[in-house]
Structure formats: C-alpha cells, structure tokens
Write an enzyme that holds these catalytic residues in place. Structure first.
Site, PDB file in Angstrom:
ATOM      1  N   ASP A 188      48.459  46.850  82.786  1.00 10.99           N
ATOM      2  CA  ASP A 188      49.559  46.503  81.867  1.00 10.99           C
ATOM      3  C   ASP A 188      49.185  45.281  81.060  1.00 10.99           C
ATOM      4  OD1 ASP A 188      51.993  46.399  80.637  1.00 10.99           O
ATOM      5  OD2 ASP A 188      53.066  45.572  82.341  1.00 10.99           O
ATOM      6  N   GLU A 192      55.506  40.775  74.660  1.00 11.32           N
ATOM      7  CA  GLU A 192      56.277  41.972  75.025  1.00 11.32           C
ATOM      8  C   GLU A 192      57.006  41.778  76.339  1.00 11.32           C
ATOM      9  OE1 GLU A 192      57.032  45.925  76.897  1.00 11.32           O
ATOM     10  OE2 GLU A 192      55.801  44.275  77.643  1.00 11.32           O
ATOM     11  N   GLU A 193      56.352  41.072  77.272  1.00 13.62           N
ATOM     12  CA  GLU A 193      56.876  41.008  78.638  1.00 13.62           C
ATOM     13  C   GLU A 193      58.191  40.248  78.746  1.00 13.62           C
ATOM     14  OE1 GLU A 193      55.946  42.697  81.019  1.00 13.62           O
ATOM     15  OE2 GLU A 193      53.823  43.179  80.854  1.00 13.62           O
TER      16      GLU A 193
HETATM   17 ZN   LIG Z   1      53.382  46.575  79.387  1.00 10.89          ZN
END
Ligand SMILES: [Zn+2]
Length: 369
Positions: free
Chosen positions: A103, A133-134
């Site tokens: 990820d 994004e996280e």
């Molecule tokens: Zn991700």
C-alpha cells in the site's frame, strides 16, 4: 528494460510515513524517468515537502487517456518492532518487504514501469501520483481545489492492492466530530449543571442504532461507528464539553448532506457537527466497456476471471473521478490484508504480473481507441 522492483525499492527507501508525508522526495525519483520518456510532468506542491505528480503523454490521435493513479504516502510504522527494515526494500523468500510494499509503492512502480515501457505505443496516458491519501485524500483534494487540467479520461485504474483482481468501487466516507456543550458545576451538585458527557453518550447510542435501509449488491450496507470520545476537565466537575468522532461509510446514491443532517438531529440539543472528511462513494457499472477491457487484459495475461468485488477501503477515486469523470477500476498488486501491518510485504512475482498487466492494458487501450 525498466526494472520495476528497483523503482519500488527506491520509493520505499524514502520515508513517506504520513504524517508528515514528505512525498516530494519520492516524487522526485519518478519525475525524471517520466520526463525522459516524453511525459509532460508537473509537480503540484500542496504543503512544504509534499507534492502530487501529474504526468501526461498524448498520442498523435489525442484520444481520451487511460489514467493510472496511486499514492506515495504510507501509514506510520506502529509500535511493534519490525523484523525487516521498513525503509530498505529488502527482498526475502520472493517478497519485497517494507512500509508501502502493498500500500502502495510497488503498484506505483508497476504502472510507472509499464508507462515507461510503452514508448512505442501510440497511447494517451495520464499518471496521477498523489501524496496525502492516507489521511483523507489530502493531495487529491488539493488537485481538485486547484482545478488542475487533465485530459479527457477514458477510465481510471486505481492501483490499490487487490491481488491484481478487479474491484469496481468502494463506500464513501463521512468523518465528523460532534461537539457537545454542557454547563459546569461541582460534581457534588450535578443537578446544578448540564453534563456534556451524558449528552455525548446518549448521542453515541443513537448513532449505534442508526438504520440505513439501502443495500448494495456488492458493497452491502452503510454503517456508522463512534471511534473516539473525549470530554470533561476535572474528575470532580460536571463536564461542560465532550466530543465524539463518528465515521459513516456510505453507499452509492446516498446523499451525504442528508446523512449529516441525520447525525446532527440525533446529536440533539447543545451539539454542533464538524465534518472532517467528505469522500464520495465510488461504483462502476460492471457492464461498462472499460470494465470489459480490464477483464480482457487480465484474461490475456492468464488471470482467472472472478466476480466483481468492492474494496473495503476508500481511495483517491472519490475525488479524482469527480475531477475527471470516468469509469473506475481498482486493480493492483499486493494483498489488501498487508496494508498498514507490521512487516508489510508484496510478492515480487505479483508486482511483475501487475506491470505486465498494466502494459497489456495500455496496448489494448491504444488499439481500442
Ligand atoms: Zn492505499
């Protein structure tokens, strides 16, 4: 031949744990590779040391582009010790270990390598490589706020980990703090005050019992969860403030403003709602031609056909597919179960399979356009 694994390892040697992110250093590894391959590359800085990278290469025909997206930030390491250095890109027993392996730095490396390989293919390509994004798609939201110009998009490949299977979307996410006010008093005379913690607890139970009647054939039903509670200022006082964090996961078709209005009504007197993240659900019609193209590319690469699934996590597609509307397919190497864990890994052969699949997709897209 571009070495996908070396690109992934180079990205993993840059600590992009978010917070703080520091994605710009990782983006700077990719930018010259893409520029040398004829991509128009733009850095979009959204905070010090933090950047999105947008790379576009047009064909002679200027057709709608095949878009790939992935993020460069990772979650922090957690408290447990790692057996493998999280920032070394170690390979052991056919697995690439480190934070971001699944990820999703290996996936970014796979689509970048496929794009670099496709120099002889007359394809329109757009790579949107984000930061942040996280923690609620910060980088993608910055791109949306800046109204960056993207070419018309034929379809989005979100390279989040699906073990190279096709996922057609995910739920939306509505994160809110709900603040409760009360009236302070000595704890020996609670009848003289208004207890904000009791207000918060009453509301928390109402959120537990919220009913969302709608059902989605793949994504299931919407949910609400209270994940954080705090309040009070002294053990011997009636608290005059308390706060809940509520996480609602929504289905396609649900109106987020209606959900927020329901939360506010259930929270009741003395409350105020502060929405932190509002990320739309994503769902692509399984009969869309872009889904068929992705399925045909998987088939041609020898992957077994599987029924459409949904992703359990949200992605930048919540934002990007509104910035440049197009069908979304979530398709990437890595195990969803490896995301965010200690000693995260991704299978080396799976990374190479993703790069080959993305390359196939680029060629098939060019032929179909
Ligand atoms: Zn991700």
């Amino acid at each position: 031949m571009i070495d996908t694994i070396e690109i992934a390892r180079a990205l993993m040697r840059v600590d992009t744990c978010n917070p703080p992110g520091n994605e710009q250093a990782a983006a700077q590894i990719l930018a010259p590779l893409l520029a040398d391959a004829g991509f128009a590359v733009e850095h979009h800085c959204f905070a010090p040391g933090r950047a999105n990278l947008v790379a576009v290469r047009r064909s002679r025909r200027m057709r709608p582009a095949l878009a790939f997206t992935g993020h460069l930030d990772t979650v922090p390491l957690g408290a447990a010790p790692w057996r493998h250095d999280p920032f070394a890109g170690e390979i052991a027993s056919g697995r690439l270990y480190g934070r971001g392996a699944s990820d999703m730095k290996a996936a970014v490396a796979a689509f970048v390598a496929a794009a670099l390989d496709a120099g002889g293919v007359d394809a329109d390509l757009a790579l949107v490589i984000t930061g942040g994004e996280e923690r609620g798609c910060e980088g993608a939201l910055a791109l949306a706020r800046a109204k960056i110009a993207l070419p018309e998009i034929a379809g989005w490949i979100v390279a989040e980990p699906t073990s190279n299977a096709i996922a057609l979307g995910h739920k939306g996410a509505l994160f809110s703090f709900i603040h409760f006010a009360g009236v302070s008093a000595h704890s020996s005379t609670p009848h003289l005050g208004v207890n904000a913690i009791y207000r918060a607890c009453t509301a928390a139970l109402a959120f537990r019992d919220m009913d969302f009647p709608a059902r989605h054939p793949v994504l299931g039903q919407a949910t609400a969860n209270v994940g954080l509670i705090d309040g009070g200022h002294a053990p011997n006082a009636v608290p005059d403030r308390a706060r809940l964090h509520v996480d609602v996961r929504t289905l396609p078709g649900m109106d987020h403003s209606e959900v927020l209005a329901r939360l506010a009504a259930l929270a009741g007197d003395g409350s105020s709602l502060e929405c932190i993240h509002d990320l739309a659900p994503v769902w692509t019609d399984p009969t869309a031609p872009f889904v068929a193209l992705c399925a045909a590319a998987r088939d041609a690469e020898g992957h077994v056909a599987e029924p459409p699934r949904g992703a359990s996590f949200f992605t930048d597609a919540s934002v990007l597919s509104r910035l440049a509307p197009a069908p979304v397919v979530i398709l990437g190497p890595g195990e969803p179960s490896q995301a965010h864990v200690t000693d995260e890994w991704c299978g080396v052969t799976e990374i190479e399979a993703a790069r080959s699949l993305y390359g196939r997709l680029i060629r098939m897209h060019a032929d179909a356009a």
